[in-house]
Write a protein that holds these residues in place. Structure first.
Motif, PDB file in Angstrom:
ATOM      1  N   VAL A  90      47.070   9.924  -8.119  1.00  0.00           N
ATOM      2  CA  VAL A  90      47.115   9.616  -9.566  1.00  0.00           C
ATOM      3  C   VAL A  90      46.028   8.543  -9.793  1.00  0.00           C
ATOM      4  CG1 VAL A  90      48.797   8.757 -11.523  1.00  0.00           C
ATOM      5  CG2 VAL A  90      49.691   9.987  -9.506  1.00  0.00           C
ATOM      6  N   ARG A  91      45.972   7.560  -9.111  1.00  0.00           N
ATOM      7  CA  ARG A  91      45.021   6.725  -9.530  1.00  0.00           C
ATOM      8  C   ARG A  91      43.649   7.170  -9.439  1.00  0.00           C
ATOM      9  NH1 ARG A  91      44.197   3.303  -4.457  1.00  0.00           N
ATOM     10  NH2 ARG A  91      43.003   5.173  -3.813  1.00  0.00           N
ATOM     11  N   ASP A  92      43.371   7.970  -8.403  1.00  0.00           N
ATOM     12  CA  ASP A  92      41.861   8.819  -8.390  1.00  0.00           C
ATOM     13  C   ASP A  92      41.689   9.611  -9.499  1.00  0.00           C
ATOM     14  OD1 ASP A  92      41.553   6.869  -6.349  1.00  0.00           O
ATOM     15  OD2 ASP A  92      41.667   8.414  -4.843  1.00  0.00           O
ATOM     16  N   SER A  93      42.584  10.633  -9.845  1.00  0.00           N
ATOM     17  CA  SER A  93      42.709  11.476 -10.783  1.00  0.00           C
ATOM     18  C   SER A  93      42.372  10.887 -12.184  1.00  0.00           C
ATOM     19  CB  SER A  93      43.793  12.319 -10.657  1.00  0.00           C
ATOM     20  OG  SER A  93      43.983  13.011  -9.486  1.00  0.00           O
ATOM     21  N   LEU A  94      42.764   9.663 -12.336  1.00  0.00           N
ATOM     22  CA  LEU A  94      42.790   9.383 -13.707  1.00  0.00           C
ATOM     23  C   LEU A  94      41.656   8.044 -13.691  1.00  0.00           C
ATOM     24  CD1 LEU A  94      46.634   9.168 -14.620  1.00  0.00           C
ATOM     25  CD2 LEU A  94      44.712  10.816 -15.164  1.00  0.00           C
ATOM     26  N   SER A  95      40.963   7.747 -12.683  1.00  0.00           N
ATOM     27  CA  SER A  95      40.129   6.801 -12.499  1.00  0.00           C
ATOM     28  C   SER A  95      40.614   5.416 -13.033  1.00  0.00           C
ATOM     29  CB  SER A  95      38.683   7.107 -13.176  1.00  0.00           C
ATOM     30  OG  SER A  95      38.368   8.270 -12.966  1.00  0.00           O
ATOM     31  N   LEU A  96      41.778   4.913 -12.527  1.00  0.00           N
ATOM     32  CA  LEU A  96      42.525   3.668 -12.939  1.00  0.00           C
ATOM     33  C   LEU A  96      42.489   2.674 -11.553  1.00  0.00           C
ATOM     34  CD1 LEU A  96      45.603   5.019 -14.568  1.00  0.00           C
ATOM     35  CD2 LEU A  96      43.756   4.061 -15.808  1.00  0.00           C
ATOM     36  N   SER A  97      42.622   1.700 -11.872  1.00  0.00           N
ATOM     37  CA  SER A  97      42.777   0.507 -10.841  1.00  0.00           C
ATOM     38  C   SER A  97      44.024   0.595 -10.322  1.00  0.00           C
ATOM     39  CB  SER A  97      42.399  -0.752 -11.465  1.00  0.00           C
ATOM     40  OG  SER A  97      43.297  -1.393 -12.147  1.00  0.00           O
ATOM     41  N   ASP A  98      44.328   0.087  -9.009  1.00  0.00           N
ATOM     42  CA  ASP A  98      45.617   0.074  -8.455  1.00  0.00           C
ATOM     43  C   ASP A  98      46.627  -0.709  -9.467  1.00  0.00           C
ATOM     44  OD1 ASP A  98      44.906   1.375  -6.442  1.00  0.00           O
ATOM     45  OD2 ASP A  98      44.983  -0.316  -4.970  1.00  0.00           O
ATOM     46  N   SER A  99      46.100  -1.937 -10.071  1.00  0.00           N
ATOM     47  CA  SER A  99      46.869  -2.651 -10.889  1.00  0.00           C
ATOM     48  C   SER A  99      47.089  -2.066 -12.329  1.00  0.00           C
ATOM     49  CB  SER A  99      46.328  -4.272 -11.146  1.00  0.00           C
ATOM     50  OG  SER A  99      44.912  -3.967 -11.793  1.00  0.00           O
ATOM     51  N   ALA A 100      46.147  -1.255 -12.776  1.00  0.00           N
ATOM     52  CA  ALA A 100      46.288  -0.663 -14.038  1.00  0.00           C
ATOM     53  C   ALA A 100      47.546   0.485 -14.101  1.00  0.00           C
ATOM     54  CB  ALA A 100      45.139  -0.215 -14.765  1.00  0.00           C
ATOM     55  N   LEU A 101      47.328   1.168 -12.963  1.00  0.00           N
ATOM     56  CA  LEU A 101      48.304   2.452 -12.742  1.00  0.00           C
ATOM     57  C   LEU A 101      49.787   1.473 -12.477  1.00  0.00           C
ATOM     58  CD1 LEU A 101      49.001   5.206 -12.594  1.00  0.00           C
ATOM     59  CD2 LEU A 101      48.240   5.144 -10.099  1.00  0.00           C
ATOM     60  N   SER A 102      49.733   0.597 -11.647  1.00  0.00           N
ATOM     61  CA  SER A 102      51.115  -0.034 -11.124  1.00  0.00           C
ATOM     62  C   SER A 102      51.734  -0.446 -12.498  1.00  0.00           C
ATOM     63  CB  SER A 102      50.983  -1.283 -10.375  1.00  0.00           C
ATOM     64  OG  SER A 102      50.356  -0.746  -9.126  1.00  0.00           O
ATOM     65  N   LYS A 103      51.208  -0.924 -13.382  1.00  0.00           N
ATOM     66  CA  LYS A 103      51.698  -1.503 -14.696  1.00  0.00           C
ATOM     67  C   LYS A 103      52.328  -0.271 -15.481  1.00  0.00           C
ATOM     68  CE  LYS A 103      50.560  -4.087 -18.953  1.00  0.00           C
ATOM     69  NZ  LYS A 103      49.534  -4.575 -19.790  1.00  0.00           N
ATOM     70  N   GLN A 104      51.547   0.780 -15.790  1.00  0.00           N
ATOM     71  CA  GLN A 104      51.926   1.994 -16.426  1.00  0.00           C
ATOM     72  C   GLN A 104      53.086   2.775 -15.641  1.00  0.00           C
ATOM     73  OE1 GLN A 104      50.898   2.236 -19.381  1.00  0.00           O
ATOM     74  NE2 GLN A 104      49.195   0.897 -18.761  1.00  0.00           N
ATOM     75  N   LEU A 105      53.007   2.627 -14.327  1.00  0.00           N
ATOM     76  CA  LEU A 105      54.311   3.108 -13.551  1.00  0.00           C
ATOM     77  C   LEU A 105      55.371   2.467 -13.786  1.00  0.00           C
ATOM     78  CD1 LEU A 105      52.392   4.334 -10.249  1.00  0.00           C
ATOM     79  CD2 LEU A 105      53.158   5.955 -12.482  1.00  0.00           C
ATOM     80  N   HIS A 106      55.371   1.012 -13.678  1.00  0.00           N
ATOM     81  CA  HIS A 106      56.295   0.244 -14.027  1.00  0.00           C
ATOM     82  C   HIS A 106      57.263   0.477 -15.196  1.00  0.00           C
ATOM     83  CE1 HIS A 106      59.150  -3.238 -13.522  1.00  0.00           C
ATOM     84  NE2 HIS A 106      58.624  -3.683 -14.608  1.00  0.00           N
ATOM     85  N   THR A 107      56.306   0.475 -16.301  1.00  0.00           N
ATOM     86  CA  THR A 107      56.894   0.776 -17.586  1.00  0.00           C
ATOM     87  C   THR A 107      57.458   1.967 -17.723  1.00  0.00           C
ATOM     88  OG1 THR A 107      54.965  -0.553 -18.717  1.00  0.00           O
ATOM     89  CG2 THR A 107      56.158   0.959 -20.035  1.00  0.00           C
ATOM     90  N   LEU A 108      56.965   3.208 -17.352  1.00  0.00           N
ATOM     91  CA  LEU A 108      57.569   4.266 -17.132  1.00  0.00           C
ATOM     92  C   LEU A 108      58.902   4.291 -16.494  1.00  0.00           C
ATOM     93  CD1 LEU A 108      54.727   6.618 -17.106  1.00  0.00           C
ATOM     94  CD2 LEU A 108      56.061   6.550 -19.017  1.00  0.00           C
ATOM     95  N   GLU A 109      58.816   3.605 -15.412  1.00  0.00           N
ATOM     96  CA  GLU A 109      60.113   3.467 -14.355  1.00  0.00           C
ATOM     97  C   GLU A 109      61.422   2.827 -15.115  1.00  0.00           C
ATOM     98  OE1 GLU A 109      61.074   2.607  -9.621  1.00  0.00           O
ATOM     99  OE2 GLU A 109      59.884   1.090 -10.662  1.00  0.00           O
ATOM    100  N   GLU A 110      60.977   1.788 -15.788  1.00  0.00           N
ATOM    101  CA  GLU A 110      62.083   1.023 -16.379  1.00  0.00           C
ATOM    102  C   GLU A 110      62.678   1.792 -17.351  1.00  0.00           C
ATOM    103  OE1 GLU A 110      59.734  -2.332 -18.224  1.00  0.00           O
ATOM    104  OE2 GLU A 110      60.673  -3.730 -16.715  1.00  0.00           O
TER     105      GLU A 110
END
Length: 117
Positions: free
Chosen positions: A34-54
């Motif tokens: 997911v990170r590589d496909s969307l060219s995101l940093s680990d922290s940026a992706l983690s933040k978005q995943l956390h928001t969606l998981e909540e």
């Protein structure tokens, strides 16, 4: 114009919409994919995943530990339903933005100007 039913403010930001769209095409995806496909940093992706998981739109599964730690992610049924509703709402907005097909006039033929000859 009113906002159509199904429009989801949480999914709508471009990064989260990209994450959800990518996950909608698969059952499970590795964090790195997911990170590589969307060219995101680990922290940026983690933040978005956390928001969606909540809100219950996705599920995270962590395996292993240390350098061998692997994180996998998937949309929940709730997340998939929200994504499909959001896509339908976006389509309704786009379809409602243009003039009705019956009133559209095709472009006329182009003529070369005298100056261009």
């Amino acid at each position: 114009m009113s906002i159509p039913a199904g429009f989801d403010e949480l999914i709508h930001p471009a990064t989260r919409l990209s994450v959800v769209a990518l996950l909608a095409a698969t059952e499970w995806a590795d964090f790195a994919f997911v990170r590589d496909s969307l060219s995101l940093s680990d922290s940026a992706l983690s933040k978005q995943l956390h928001t969606l998981e909540e809100v219950g739109y996705l599920e995270l599964h962590k395996e292993g530990g240390g350098r061998k730690r692997r994180t996998r992610v998937r949309l929940t049924d709730r997340g998939r339903t929200a994504f499909e509703g959001h896509v339908a709402a976006l389509r309704a907005i786009v379809e409602g933005a243009g003039p009705p097909a019956a009133t559209q006039t095709p472009p006329g033929p182009r003529h070369r100007s005298e100056a261009g000859r």
